[in-house]
Design a protein around this motif. Structure first.
Motif, PDB file in Angstrom:
ATOM      1  N   GLN A   1       0.916  -1.110   0.183  1.00 24.36           N
ATOM      2  CA  GLN A   1      -0.095  -0.011   0.062  1.00 24.36           C
ATOM      3  C   GLN A   1       0.819   1.100   0.047  1.00 24.36           C
ATOM      4  N   TYR A   2       1.853   1.105   0.668  1.00 24.76           N
ATOM      5  CA  TYR A   2       3.119   2.606   0.480  1.00 24.76           C
ATOM      6  C   TYR A   2       3.627   2.653  -0.920  1.00 24.76           C
ATOM      7  N   TYR A   3       3.676   1.602  -1.469  1.00 23.02           N
ATOM      8  CA  TYR A   3       4.388   1.955  -2.929  1.00 23.02           C
ATOM      9  C   TYR A   3       3.063   2.197  -3.886  1.00 23.02           C
ATOM     10  N   TYR A   4       2.020   1.619  -3.627  1.00 23.86           N
ATOM     11  CA  TYR A   4       0.673   1.510  -4.445  1.00 23.86           C
ATOM     12  C   TYR A   4      -0.395   2.032  -3.830  1.00 23.86           C
ATOM     13  N   PRO A   5      -0.633   3.476  -3.572  1.00 27.27           N
ATOM     14  CA  PRO A   5      -1.557   3.969  -2.634  1.00 27.27           C
ATOM     15  C   PRO A   5      -2.986   3.575  -3.120  1.00 27.27           C
ATOM     16  N   GLU A   6      -3.142   3.169  -4.225  1.00 26.08           N
ATOM     17  CA  GLU A   6      -4.599   2.687  -4.646  1.00 26.08           C
ATOM     18  C   GLU A   6      -4.937   1.566  -3.858  1.00 26.08           C
ATOM     19  N   LEU A   7      -3.873   0.964  -3.549  1.00 27.84           N
ATOM     20  CA  LEU A   7      -4.454  -0.350  -2.473  1.00 27.84           C
ATOM     21  C   LEU A   7      -5.024   0.055  -1.176  1.00 27.84           C
ATOM     22  N   LYS A   8      -4.683   1.312  -0.768  1.00 19.80           N
ATOM     23  CA  LYS A   8      -5.432   1.538   0.404  1.00 19.80           C
ATOM     24  C   LYS A   8      -6.995   1.686   0.361  1.00 19.80           C
ATOM     25  N   GLU A   9      -7.515   1.755  -0.757  1.00 21.72           N
ATOM     26  CA  GLU A   9      -9.143   1.948  -1.086  1.00 21.72           C
ATOM     27  C   GLU A   9      -9.162   0.467  -1.277  1.00 21.72           C
ATOM     28  N   LYS A  10      -8.531  -0.154  -2.060  1.00 23.86           N
ATOM     29  CA  LYS A  10      -8.915  -1.643  -2.558  1.00 23.86           C
ATOM     30  C   LYS A  10      -8.846  -2.576  -1.200  1.00 23.86           C
ATOM     31  N   ILE A  11      -7.772  -2.077  -0.368  1.00 22.66           N
ATOM     32  CA  ILE A  11      -7.682  -3.221   0.990  1.00 22.66           C
ATOM     33  C   ILE A  11      -7.972  -2.143   2.110  1.00 22.66           C
ATOM     34  N   PRO A  12      -9.091  -1.773   2.415  1.00 21.07           N
ATOM     35  CA  PRO A  12      -9.436  -0.853   3.565  1.00 21.07           C
ATOM     36  C   PRO A  12      -9.372  -1.319   4.992  1.00 21.07           C
ATOM     37  N   PHE A  13      -9.369  -2.624   4.917  1.00 21.75           N
ATOM     38  CA  PHE A  13      -9.433  -3.354   6.341  1.00 21.75           C
ATOM     39  C   PHE A  13      -8.474  -4.510   6.584  1.00 21.75           C
ATOM     40  N   VAL A  14      -7.630  -4.447   7.682  1.00 19.77           N
ATOM     41  CA  VAL A  14      -6.780  -5.677   7.634  1.00 19.77           C
ATOM     42  C   VAL A  14      -6.780  -6.064   9.150  1.00 19.77           C
ATOM     43  N   VAL A  15      -7.127  -7.315   9.313  1.00 20.09           N
ATOM     44  CA  VAL A  15      -7.276  -8.092  10.718  1.00 20.09           C
ATOM     45  C   VAL A  15      -6.028  -8.717  11.031  1.00 20.09           C
ATOM     46  N   GLY A  16      -5.272  -8.359  11.986  1.00 20.81           N
ATOM     47  CA  GLY A  16      -4.081  -8.760  12.300  1.00 20.81           C
ATOM     48  C   GLY A  16      -4.361 -10.354  13.324  1.00 20.81           C
ATOM     49  N   ILE A  17      -3.565 -11.210  13.050  1.00 14.59           N
ATOM     50  CA  ILE A  17      -3.785 -12.506  14.157  1.00 14.59           C
ATOM     51  C   ILE A  17      -2.490 -12.713  14.791  1.00 14.59           C
ATOM     52  N   ILE A  18      -2.384 -12.311  16.347  1.00 12.39           N
ATOM     53  CA  ILE A  18      -1.142 -12.639  17.027  1.00 12.39           C
ATOM     54  C   ILE A  18      -0.653 -13.697  16.923  1.00 12.39           C
ATOM     55  N   CYS A  19       0.451 -13.864  16.679  1.00 14.85           N
ATOM     56  CA  CYS A  19       1.152 -14.931  16.311  1.00 14.85           C
ATOM     57  C   CYS A  19       2.352 -15.301  17.159  1.00 14.85           C
TER      58      CYS A  19
END
Length: 443
Positions: free
Chosen positions: A186-204
């Protein structure tokens, strides 16, 4: 360092983000000899571009820098170990608790994301023909089918291959290194911020080799092909750590089960763990919109049905959780930072306090390692350093011994010396810690 050196130094966790950066489309994911998914490069693979999105690359933005870019303006609080966050909770989702590995919060969040049209698809790990892999998922009616934890290597290659041609928005779940790879894309391709608006992190607690499941299956008495591996068969009459592994023998459909507590400490010893995990200093998926893990603290660990630690890192994530509370779909308590830190204390001790000695060990062995945040490069005493050295040896031995034996009895015999030595050092350290605490003396 390039992608090839990341692979050779066992620093790849198989996220697959780099594959989409190979302009000549020659790279692909394969199984390596240690049972992990890694890239296989082509003669003309564009490694310089591929390394840019690798979470373990040199000169890479760290979690603090990426957190400031992606979360600082979307949340309210900050803790040096927890990262940016809005609120902290522990508890469970009423509808999904029994069918989930812990408290069922992830399944609840996925359901709300689809129902409220925040996203059109989920990209999460699902079972298909007895195997587990990331897949696109759009129908919340089958949501309970994806609510179990899977300790098998998977890759996100398909996400980045199809995201540009997928209609609608996508929510993704993943462990810390996978989440970091998404943020780098998303940093290098800002358009992915809108395409992937939500990230669920699984504590590992660490990524496991595919050999880990073979070890568990044989420990359960299954020595032929198996399917439908279940890593946490709960005992609702007992406590959270009292669970079983089960699998189904393909030829006979016989169910094999083993109590996990009879197999020893699968996490503190580092058995079957990826080497890269020893160089990860993100304990609680600092870059996700919401971070979810097991609530390994009193009183939540006393319930065999399980409870989740919940860290909301965006206002949207917190809105979803608060809506669940208002509608009585969720049963959650708000927590102090100290309680959340305590819930993952073992992982903080290993990944943060023991990081410096592992970096020094890698350097002395002329192994490459990624740059780490200076605030976690902590000096420890001799005994704690020795425990880290023994864990590293035990981790490596578990992979080499399984490859050599492929048999649980022979494996256990060869591992005994490493495990006993590690256990003795660990017990001595616990005794000295208790003694020092009782006497009010710092070690």
């Amino acid at each position: 360092m390039n992608i090839e050196s990341v692979i050779k130094n066992n620093l790849c966790t198989g996220c697959g983000a780099c594959i989409s950066e190979d302009e000549n489309k020659q790279a692909k994911m394969i199984w390596d000899e240690n049972g992990f998914l890694v890239p296989q490069l082509g003669v003309n693979s564009t490694q310089e571009k591929m390394i840019s999105v690798c979470p373990f690359a040199p000169e890479q933005k760290n979690e603090d820098e990426l957190g400031e870019l992606f979360l600082k303006d979307r949340t309210e609080n900050y803790n040096s170990k927890l990262g940016y966050y809005t609120n902290l909770y522990a508890g469970y989702a009423k509808q999904f608790r029994e069918t989930s590995s812990s408290g069922g919060i992830a399944t609840y969040v996925f359901k709300r994301l689809l129902e409220e049209k925040i996203v059109d698809h989920l990209f999460i790990v699902k079972e298909k023909n007895g195997e587990y892999s990331y897949q696109f998922f759009s129908n919340f009616q089958d949501i309970t089918k994806i609510s179990k934890t899977r300790y098998v290597p998977v890759t996100m290659v398909e996400l980045f291959e199809k995201i540009s041609t997928t209609d609608g928005k996508v929510a993704v779940s993943g462990v810390a290194c996978f989440v970091k790879a998404i943020r780098l894309k998303q940093y290098y391709y800002p358009e992915l911020k809108e395409k992937i608006p939500f990230v669920v992190g699984i504590i590992c607690g660490g990524l496991k080799s595919k050999y880990y499941t073979d070890f568990l299956a044989q420990s359960a008495g299954c020595f032929s092909d198996y399917q439908n591996a279940e890593y946490r068969v709960k005992n609702k009459e007992s406590f959270a750590l009292d669970y079983k592994f089960s699998c189904v023998e393909k030829n006979t459909n016989k169910i094999h089960m083993v109590e996990m507590k009879t197999l020893g400490d699968m996490w503190g010893t580092g058995l079957f763990k990826s080497n890269a995990c020893d160089f990860c200093d993100d304990v609680v998926t600092e870059l996700a919109d919401i971070s979810l893990g097991d609530a390994w603290i009193d009183p939540y660990d006393k319930s065999g049905l399980g409870n989740s630690i919940v860290i909301t890192r965006s206002l949207l994530a917190d809105k979803i959780i608060k809506s669940g509370l208002v509608e009585c779909d969720l049963v959650l308590d708000e927590l102090l930072e100290s309680k959340v830190l305590q819930s993952q204390q073992g992982s903080f001790n290993h990944r943060h306090n023991g990081l410096k000695v592992r970096v020094e060990l890698a350097s002395s062995n002329e192994k490459l390692f990624p740059p780490k945040r200076n605030k976690f490069l902590i000096d420890q005493g001799f005994l704690l350093n020795q425990i880290q050295v023994l864990r590293a040896k035990t981790r490596g031995n578990s992979l080499s011994f399984w490859k050599a034996t492929q048999n649980v009895s022979l494996f256990n015999k060869r591992m005994k010396s490493s495990l006993v030595k590690l256990k003795i050092y660990t017990l001595i350290n616990r005794y000295l810690t208790k003694y020092s605490t009782k006497k009010g003396v710092k070690k």
